[in-house]
Scaffold this motif. Structure first.
Motif, PDB file in Angstrom:
ATOM      1  N   ARG A 309      -3.429  -4.526   7.199  1.00  7.33           N
ATOM      2  CA  ARG A 309      -3.200  -5.920   6.830  1.00  7.33           C
ATOM      3  C   ARG A 309      -2.422  -6.071   5.530  1.00  7.33           C
ATOM      4  NH1 ARG A 309      -9.451  -7.494   7.443  1.00  7.33           N
ATOM      5  NH2 ARG A 309      -9.546  -5.332   6.694  1.00  7.33           N
ATOM      6  N   ARG A 310      -2.160  -4.963   4.834  1.00  7.50           N
ATOM      7  CA  ARG A 310      -1.471  -5.065   3.540  1.00  7.50           C
ATOM      8  C   ARG A 310      -0.132  -5.789   3.640  1.00  7.50           C
ATOM      9  NH1 ARG A 310      -1.405   1.074   1.768  1.00  7.50           N
ATOM     10  NH2 ARG A 310      -1.332   1.211   4.050  1.00  7.50           N
ATOM     11  N   GLU A 311       0.639  -5.477   4.661  1.00  6.95           N
ATOM     12  CA  GLU A 311       1.961  -6.091   4.770  1.00  6.95           C
ATOM     13  C   GLU A 311       1.876  -7.585   5.058  1.00  6.95           C
ATOM     14  OE1 GLU A 311       3.241  -5.439   9.405  1.00  6.95           O
ATOM     15  OE2 GLU A 311       3.611  -3.785   8.004  1.00  6.95           O
ATOM     16  N   LYS A 312       0.723  -8.032   5.567  1.00  8.69           N
ATOM     17  CA  LYS A 312       0.511  -9.456   5.804  1.00  8.69           C
ATOM     18  C   LYS A 312       0.103 -10.172   4.519  1.00  8.69           C
ATOM     19  CE  LYS A 312       0.962  -8.504  10.214  1.00  8.69           C
ATOM     20  NZ  LYS A 312       2.157  -8.896  10.996  1.00  8.69           N
ATOM     21  N   PHE A 313      -0.594  -9.468   3.647  1.00  8.89           N
ATOM     22  CA  PHE A 313      -1.142 -10.064   2.432  1.00  8.89           C
ATOM     23  C   PHE A 313      -0.176 -10.017   1.241  1.00  8.89           C
ATOM     24  CE2 PHE A 313      -5.964  -9.177   3.286  1.00  8.89           C
ATOM     25  CZ  PHE A 313      -5.873  -9.829   4.502  1.00  8.89           C
ATOM     26  N   PHE A 314       0.572  -8.917   1.120  1.00  5.01           N
ATOM     27  CA  PHE A 314       1.328  -8.649  -0.113  1.00  5.01           C
ATOM     28  C   PHE A 314       2.798  -8.368   0.179  1.00  5.01           C
ATOM     29  CE2 PHE A 314      -2.763  -6.152  -0.273  1.00  5.01           C
ATOM     30  CZ  PHE A 314      -3.518  -7.128  -0.893  1.00  5.01           C
ATOM     31  N   THR A 315       3.616  -8.567  -0.843  1.00  2.00           N
ATOM     32  CA  THR A 315       4.975  -8.031  -0.814  1.00  2.00           C
ATOM     33  C   THR A 315       4.930  -6.632  -1.429  1.00  2.00           C
ATOM     34  OG1 THR A 315       5.564  -8.886  -3.010  1.00  2.00           O
ATOM     35  CG2 THR A 315       5.943 -10.334  -1.110  1.00  2.00           C
ATOM     36  N   ARG A 316       5.863  -5.805  -1.033  1.00  2.55           N
ATOM     37  CA  ARG A 316       5.923  -4.467  -1.629  1.00  2.55           C
ATOM     38  C   ARG A 316       6.347  -4.568  -3.094  1.00  2.55           C
ATOM     39  NH1 ARG A 316       5.641   0.158   1.240  1.00  2.55           N
ATOM     40  NH2 ARG A 316       5.343  -0.084   3.490  1.00  2.55           N
ATOM     41  N   SER A 317       5.822  -3.661  -3.888  1.00  2.00           N
ATOM     42  CA  SER A 317       6.172  -3.660  -5.311  1.00  2.00           C
ATOM     43  C   SER A 317       7.594  -3.145  -5.500  1.00  2.00           C
ATOM     44  CB  SER A 317       5.198  -2.776  -6.093  1.00  2.00           C
ATOM     45  OG  SER A 317       5.539  -1.405  -5.947  1.00  2.00           O
ATOM     46  N   GLU A 318       8.099  -3.335  -6.690  1.00  2.00           N
ATOM     47  CA  GLU A 318       9.421  -2.817  -7.040  1.00  2.00           C
ATOM     48  C   GLU A 318       9.329  -1.614  -7.970  1.00  2.00           C
ATOM     49  OE1 GLU A 318      11.908  -6.985  -6.488  1.00  2.00           O
ATOM     50  OE2 GLU A 318      11.363  -6.347  -8.508  1.00  2.00           O
ATOM     51  N   TRP A 319       8.146  -1.058  -8.066  1.00  2.00           N
ATOM     52  CA  TRP A 319       7.978   0.189  -8.821  1.00  2.00           C
ATOM     53  C   TRP A 319       8.483   1.355  -7.972  1.00  2.00           C
ATOM     54  CZ3 TRP A 319       7.076   0.231 -13.807  1.00  2.00           C
ATOM     55  CH2 TRP A 319       6.379  -0.828 -14.401  1.00  2.00           C
ATOM     56  N   MET A 320       9.182   2.259  -8.608  1.00  2.00           N
ATOM     57  CA  MET A 320       9.748   3.409  -7.909  1.00  2.00           C
ATOM     58  C   MET A 320       9.133   4.704  -8.427  1.00  2.00           C
ATOM     59  SD  MET A 320      11.864   2.248  -5.706  1.00  2.00           S
ATOM     60  CE  MET A 320      12.647   0.673  -5.334  1.00  2.00           C
ATOM     61  N   ALA A 321       9.119   5.692  -7.569  1.00  2.00           N
ATOM     62  CA  ALA A 321       8.662   7.020  -7.970  1.00  2.00           C
ATOM     63  C   ALA A 321       9.661   7.622  -8.960  1.00  2.00           C
ATOM     64  CB  ALA A 321       8.513   7.913  -6.745  1.00  2.00           C
ATOM     65  N   ASP A 322       9.338   8.797  -9.459  1.00  2.00           N
ATOM     66  CA  ASP A 322      10.184   9.432 -10.483  1.00  2.00           C
ATOM     67  C   ASP A 322      11.604   9.680  -9.997  1.00  2.00           C
ATOM     68  OD1 ASP A 322       8.086   9.417 -12.252  1.00  2.00           O
ATOM     69  OD2 ASP A 322       7.458  11.477 -11.810  1.00  2.00           O
ATOM     70  N   ASP A 323      11.760   9.760  -8.652  1.00  2.00           N
ATOM     71  CA  ASP A 323      13.119  10.000  -8.148  1.00  2.00           C
ATOM     72  C   ASP A 323      13.985   8.751  -8.198  1.00  2.00           C
ATOM     73  OD1 ASP A 323      12.203   8.428  -6.075  1.00  2.00           O
ATOM     74  OD2 ASP A 323      12.101  10.046  -4.611  1.00  2.00           O
ATOM     75  N   GLY A 324      13.376   7.611  -8.547  1.00  2.00           N
ATOM     76  CA  GLY A 324      14.131   6.375  -8.662  1.00  2.00           C
ATOM     77  C   GLY A 324      14.547   5.769  -7.343  1.00  2.00           C
ATOM     78  N   VAL A 325      14.111   6.374  -6.238  1.00  2.00           N
ATOM     79  CA  VAL A 325      14.516   5.913  -4.906  1.00  2.00           C
ATOM     80  C   VAL A 325      13.310   5.522  -4.062  1.00  2.00           C
ATOM     81  CG1 VAL A 325      15.663   6.560  -2.757  1.00  2.00           C
ATOM     82  CG2 VAL A 325      16.583   7.359  -4.950  1.00  2.00           C
ATOM     83  N   THR A 326      12.262   6.314  -4.140  1.00  2.00           N
ATOM     84  CA  THR A 326      11.087   6.107  -3.292  1.00  2.00           C
ATOM     85  C   THR A 326      10.180   5.032  -3.873  1.00  2.00           C
ATOM     86  OG1 THR A 326      11.171   8.451  -2.709  1.00  2.00           O
ATOM     87  CG2 THR A 326       9.157   7.249  -2.152  1.00  2.00           C
ATOM     88  N   SER A 327       9.882   4.014  -3.076  1.00  2.00           N
ATOM     89  CA  SER A 327       9.009   2.935  -3.536  1.00  2.00           C
ATOM     90  C   SER A 327       7.570   3.409  -3.624  1.00  2.00           C
ATOM     91  CB  SER A 327       9.093   1.752  -2.574  1.00  2.00           C
ATOM     92  OG  SER A 327       8.082   0.803  -2.851  1.00  2.00           O
ATOM     93  N   LEU A 328       6.854   2.919  -4.603  1.00  2.00           N
ATOM     94  CA  LEU A 328       5.428   3.231  -4.713  1.00  2.00           C
ATOM     95  C   LEU A 328       4.590   2.364  -3.774  1.00  2.00           C
ATOM     96  CD1 LEU A 328       4.936   3.725  -8.574  1.00  2.00           C
ATOM     97  CD2 LEU A 328       5.220   5.457  -6.792  1.00  2.00           C
ATOM     98  N   GLY A 329       5.239   1.513  -3.005  1.00  2.00           N
ATOM     99  CA  GLY A 329       4.522   0.728  -2.004  1.00  2.00           C
ATOM    100  C   GLY A 329       3.832  -0.476  -2.608  1.00  2.00           C
TER     101      GLY A 329
END
Length: 541
Positions: A309-329
């Motif tokens: 249900r997360r995708e129904k409740f929230f928008t994805r964050s804009e925080w990225m992993a150390d690679d600067g590409v992968t989203s932290l979700g």
């Protein structure tokens, strides 16, 4: 209605005169003929004005009661406007933030002036349905008020909603709620073949049987609410709600939701996006919100459970992993902290996923199932089934409500647990274990574990019903929430960060405008008029 009712413009104008300017926009109902002489216009306007009192469509009112009060106190939302020096989350809010439920130019005058119209219609037509439904809405509105403050003026409030009246103890208020619900249910049971015109009812389109189910479900909610404070009354009220011939809400088709936002905008949409940054430096649109973001608490639980249900409740964050590409979700913001600047980092946290035309929920079938589960497992009430059956029904119904797949897999998970909170900014992490509770039902668990499991899933299912979830937290201690940070608790030692705010102070002007009644109000409260004093039903230590 079986009879056509025409109300005079003079009476309509007089009864609505107590509403403030901002409410005059609401008083012009957009879905019925804009002609005061049209059949049923007065009733349509009055009933929809009444509905506006449960969760207000006025953006500023909704922001204060839902986004800045109920949402953060429930672990759903986090304040994300760094310009706010005094917030409820920081336990140092000023009066203009905490008074809104009782503020004399907002909710209560609208409620009582339009209740008078419904009463007049019922008396003049001999049709009890409008008044019965109006009184159900009254209870749905006012239980949120007493749950916020404790003792409130209720039995002696003037017809115009004036609050300069004696206070009732919270126990007295709840007893009146049960009387009003029982009276309304009885009236509707005797008039099941009648209905309201659909334009007067954007909850159930005039379906009396659905209103009976909601009234019984509301009665069950309030009964479980007082089960520690008054177990005898709670048992009688809870079991009578279940045994009613029409019963309680059991399907999502009967969810109580105000589906009003076809030509206007859901106030949560606007309030959570106030002051949003708009676009990033690269020109892409920021979709996470402005003044309000999703809280770390609920995201830690749902991440740990890998909740679909997360995708129904929230928008994805804009925080990225150390690679600067992968989203932290999905990454929530901790509430009760020194709020970070939105432009610099605050916008990166997950937002609240709500669209402009979404309805506002008052109660859902999943909540009712969890109420029955708790009534059975914890209080030994006869709820018509087993705790496991109701618990699993609650999860299944919530997945169905939100259009999420995988409920069976989710319910079978007996290993996943909530995650700890790592703040990507490095400022406000919380590495203590929130809970060891898993999703799968365990019949051999202790009563304490069963209650935590039930309330945790009910909390997730009640997403955005912040004031309801805050009441459950104060009543049971569940779910375990992330406390305010040391720097974020600005109460000067009044509020315990591990318990959170227990109520809101009464409006300051009550001490001048209603001075003769305040000593008795304080006596009924049984404590100091601040955020640390428990309300009557929060009897569990």
């Amino acid at each position: 209605m079986n009879k056509i009712y025409r109300i005079s413009l003079t009476l309509l104008t007089a009864l609505l005169a107590s509403c403030t300017g901002k409410y005059l926009d609401i008083n012009t109902e957009p879905y019925v003929p804009q002609d005061v002489n049209a059949d049923d216009y007065a009733l349509g306007a009055a009933m929809n004005n009444l509905a506006s009192c449960v969760v207000s469509p006025d953006v500023n009112t909704c922001q204060f009661t839902e986004c800045l009060l109920g949402g953060p106190m429930a672990g759903y939302f986090a304040d994300s406007n760094a310009g706010w020096a005094n917030t409820i989350s920081n336990y140092n809010a000023k009066d203009d933030w905490t008074r809104v439920f009782m503020q004399t130019d907002r909710i209560i005058p609208v409620l009582y002036s339009n209740l008078a119209i419904a009463r007049q219609v019922s008396e003049d037509t001999g049709n009890p349905v409008p008044l019965a439904i109006a009184n159900i809405i009254k209870v749905a509105t006012m239980h949120r008020v007493t749950d916020t403050y404790g003792p409130i003026p209720y039995s002696k409030i003037g017809e115009n909603g004036a609050l300069n009246a004696p206070y009732d103890s919270q126990q007295e208020v709840y007893n009146l709620f049960f009387e009003e619900l029982d009276t309304s249910i009885a009236a509707l049971m005797e008039n099941q073949n009648r209905s309201l015109t659909a334009s007067a009812d954007y909850i159930y389109a005039g379906d009396v049987r659905k209103w009976i189910r909601f009234a019984n479900s509301l009665k069950l909610r309030l009964a479980i609410r007082i089960a520690y404070a008054d177990p005898a009354t709670a048992k009688v009220m809870a079991e009578s709600a279940i045994r009613n011939e029409i019963g309680v809400i059991t399907t999502n088709a009967d969810n109580a939701k105000w589906d009003y936002f076809k030509t206007s905008v859901n106030p949560f949409y606007t309030a959570t996006r106030y002051n949003a940054i708009g676009t990033h430096d690269d020109g892409t649109t920021c979709l996470t919100g402005g003044d309000t973001h999703a809280a770390a608490d609920i995201i830690c639980y749902m991440n740990g459970y890998n909740d679909p249900r997360r995708e129904k409740f929230f928008t994805r964050s804009e925080w990225m992993a150390d690679d600067g590409v992968t989203s932290l979700g999905y990454v929530g913001m901790r509430h009760g902290i020194t709020i970070p600047a939105l432009k610099a980092s605050g916008h990166k946290y997950s937002g609240v996923n709500v669209i402009q035309s979404d309805p506002i929920y008052w109660m859902n079938a999943a909540e009712v199932a969890f109420l029955r589960a708790e009534g059975t497992a914890i209080f030994a009430f006869d709820m018509g089934g087993t705790a496991r059956e109701f618990y699993e029904q609650g999860i299944t119904l919530s997945f169905e409500q939100w259009g999420a797949a995988g409920a069976d897999t989710y319910m079978a998970d007996d290993t996943s647990k909530p995650t700890t909170y790592t703040d990507p900014s490095g400022a406000d992490s919380y590495q203590n274990t929130l809970s060891d509770i898993t999703v799968k039902w365990d019949e051999e668990a202790t009563a304490e574990q069963k209650q935590e499991r039930i309330i945790t899933q009910k909390w997730i299912a009640n997403w955005m019903l912040g004031n309801e979830a805050w009441a459950d937290y104060r009543r049971t201690g569940y779910p375990h929430l992330i406390p305010a940070s040391a720097a974020g608790n600005k109460s000067g030692g009044v509020v315990d960060s591990n318990k959170g705010a227990r109520r809101m102070p009464w409006p300051i002007d009550e001490y001048s405008n209603n001075a003769e009644n305040m000593p008795a109000a304080l006596q009924a409260l049984g404590g100091t008029d601040n955020m640390a004093t428990d309300v009557w039903w929060a009897k569990r230590n």
